[in-house]
Design a protein around this motif. Structure first.
Motif, PDB file in Angstrom:
ATOM      1  N   ASP A  25      54.451  54.663  -0.885  1.00  0.00           N
ATOM      2  CA  ASP A  25      54.249  53.649   0.166  1.00  0.00           C
ATOM      3  C   ASP A  25      55.568  52.943   0.490  1.00  0.00           C
ATOM      4  OD1 ASP A  25      51.586  54.252   0.374  1.00  0.00           O
ATOM      5  OD2 ASP A  25      50.902  52.588  -0.885  1.00  0.00           O
ATOM      6  N   ARG A  26      56.305  52.586  -0.564  1.00  0.00           N
ATOM      7  CA  ARG A  26      57.577  51.893  -0.359  1.00  0.00           C
ATOM      8  C   ARG A  26      58.544  52.790   0.414  1.00  0.00           C
ATOM      9  NH1 ARG A  26      62.064  52.514  -2.805  1.00  0.00           N
ATOM     10  NH2 ARG A  26      61.170  53.579  -4.602  1.00  0.00           N
ATOM     11  N   ASN A  81      57.381  53.062   3.978  1.00  0.00           N
ATOM     12  CA  ASN A  81      57.654  51.823   4.715  1.00  0.00           C
ATOM     13  C   ASN A  81      59.146  51.670   5.007  1.00  0.00           C
ATOM     14  OD1 ASN A  81      54.972  51.066   4.836  1.00  0.00           O
ATOM     15  ND2 ASN A  81      55.050  49.896   2.938  1.00  0.00           N
ATOM     16  N   GLU A  82      59.978  51.998   4.001  1.00  0.00           N
ATOM     17  CA  GLU A  82      61.421  51.921   4.225  1.00  0.00           C
ATOM     18  C   GLU A  82      61.846  52.907   5.310  1.00  0.00           C
ATOM     19  OE1 GLU A  82      63.344  52.583   0.480  1.00  0.00           O
ATOM     20  OE2 GLU A  82      62.794  50.610  -0.316  1.00  0.00           O
ATOM     21  N   SER A  83      61.279  54.108   5.265  1.00  0.00           N
ATOM     22  CA  SER A  83      61.623  55.125   6.263  1.00  0.00           C
ATOM     23  C   SER A  83      61.185  54.695   7.654  1.00  0.00           C
ATOM     24  CB  SER A  83      60.972  56.461   5.904  1.00  0.00           C
ATOM     25  OG  SER A  83      61.454  56.934   4.672  1.00  0.00           O
ATOM     26  N   LEU A  84      59.976  54.146   7.744  1.00  0.00           N
ATOM     27  CA  LEU A  84      59.498  53.666   9.049  1.00  0.00           C
ATOM     28  C   LEU A  84      60.379  52.535   9.562  1.00  0.00           C
ATOM     29  CD1 LEU A  84      55.616  53.701   8.531  1.00  0.00           C
ATOM     30  CD2 LEU A  84      56.966  55.198  10.008  1.00  0.00           C
ATOM     31  N   SER A  85      60.754  51.638   8.643  1.00  0.00           N
ATOM     32  CA  SER A  85      61.613  50.526   9.030  1.00  0.00           C
ATOM     33  C   SER A  85      62.967  51.042   9.515  1.00  0.00           C
ATOM     34  CB  SER A  85      61.790  49.592   7.829  1.00  0.00           C
ATOM     35  OG  SER A  85      62.691  48.569   8.125  1.00  0.00           O
ATOM     36  N   LYS A  86      63.547  51.996   8.766  1.00  0.00           N
ATOM     37  CA  LYS A  86      64.834  52.571   9.184  1.00  0.00           C
ATOM     38  C   LYS A  86      64.689  53.302  10.514  1.00  0.00           C
ATOM     39  CE  LYS A  86      66.909  53.151   4.625  1.00  0.00           C
ATOM     40  NZ  LYS A  86      67.350  54.115   3.598  1.00  0.00           N
ATOM     41  N   ARG A 108      62.537  52.672  12.899  1.00  0.00           N
ATOM     42  CA  ARG A 108      62.425  51.662  13.959  1.00  0.00           C
ATOM     43  C   ARG A 108      63.788  51.072  14.273  1.00  0.00           C
ATOM     44  NH1 ARG A 108      58.056  49.434  10.739  1.00  0.00           N
ATOM     45  NH2 ARG A 108      56.179  50.553  11.318  1.00  0.00           N
ATOM     46  N   LYS A 109      64.532  50.766  13.204  1.00  0.00           N
ATOM     47  CA  LYS A 109      65.857  50.179  13.384  1.00  0.00           C
ATOM     48  C   LYS A 109      66.759  51.145  14.149  1.00  0.00           C
ATOM     49  CE  LYS A 109      69.292  47.802  10.557  1.00  0.00           C
ATOM     50  NZ  LYS A 109      69.705  47.483   9.182  1.00  0.00           N
TER      51      LYS A 109
END
Length: 173
Positions: free
Chosen positions: A101-102, A105-110, A112-113
């Protein structure tokens, strides 16, 4: 109290007037003594065997009890190991799920960024392109301007420039 072979051997019978034949009775008693001694020996041997068997049976019973206890302990230990392994497996799975999950989430955040950065770069490239077009257009307009033609029409003498420069220096001083 039971009879012993010695009791049978020492037994004396009173003699009566028409009694039994003494030799036959003695012969019979000798046979009874032999049989009785044999039975007593067999009884002792059987008792010894019985004691030995009881002793061995006790030993094997103790071994059986020990083995049964060991089996029960081994089963309990096996169940405990199994329970601990299941708990550990559940913990490992939970930890893996948390990490997954982490990471997601980090991959999705990156992602998006990066997508936002890409959009920003696209905007900046459009602005740069438009400004560059405007700059090139302005430069082309300047080149197309008639002022260039007027500059080429002027003819100055170098002496005129020197005297104009002196006059200007004099006026400043």
């Amino acid at each position: 109290m039971p009879l012993t072979p010695l009791d049978i051997h020492n037994k004396e019978f009173s003699k009566g007037f028409r009694g039994y034949d003494e030799d036959e009775v003695n012969e019979f008693l000798d046979q009874v003594i032999k049989d009785y001694e044999m039975l007593i020996r067999e009884k002792k041997e059987l008792e010894e065997k019985l004691n030995d068997m009881n002793s061995r049976l006790g030993h094997f019973t103790t071994i059986e009890e020990t083995l049964n206890k060991s089996i029960v302990i081994a089963q309990e230990a096996g169940e405990e190991v199994k329970r601990n392994a299941q708990k550990e497996a559940k913990l490992i799975i939970k930890e893996a799920e948390k990490n997954a999950d982490r990471i997601i989430n980090e991959s999705l955040s990156k992602a998006r960024k990066i997508a936002l950065e890409i959009e920003e770069l696209k905007k900046q490239s459009k602005v740069f392109r438009n400004r560059f077009k405007m700059l090139v257009a302005a430069q082309l307009d300047m080149l197309d301007n008639d002022d260039w033609d007027h500059l080429l029409e002027y003819e100055l003498d170098a002496t005129e420039l020197k005297s104009a420069a002196r006059e200007e220096e004099d006026s400043l001083a």
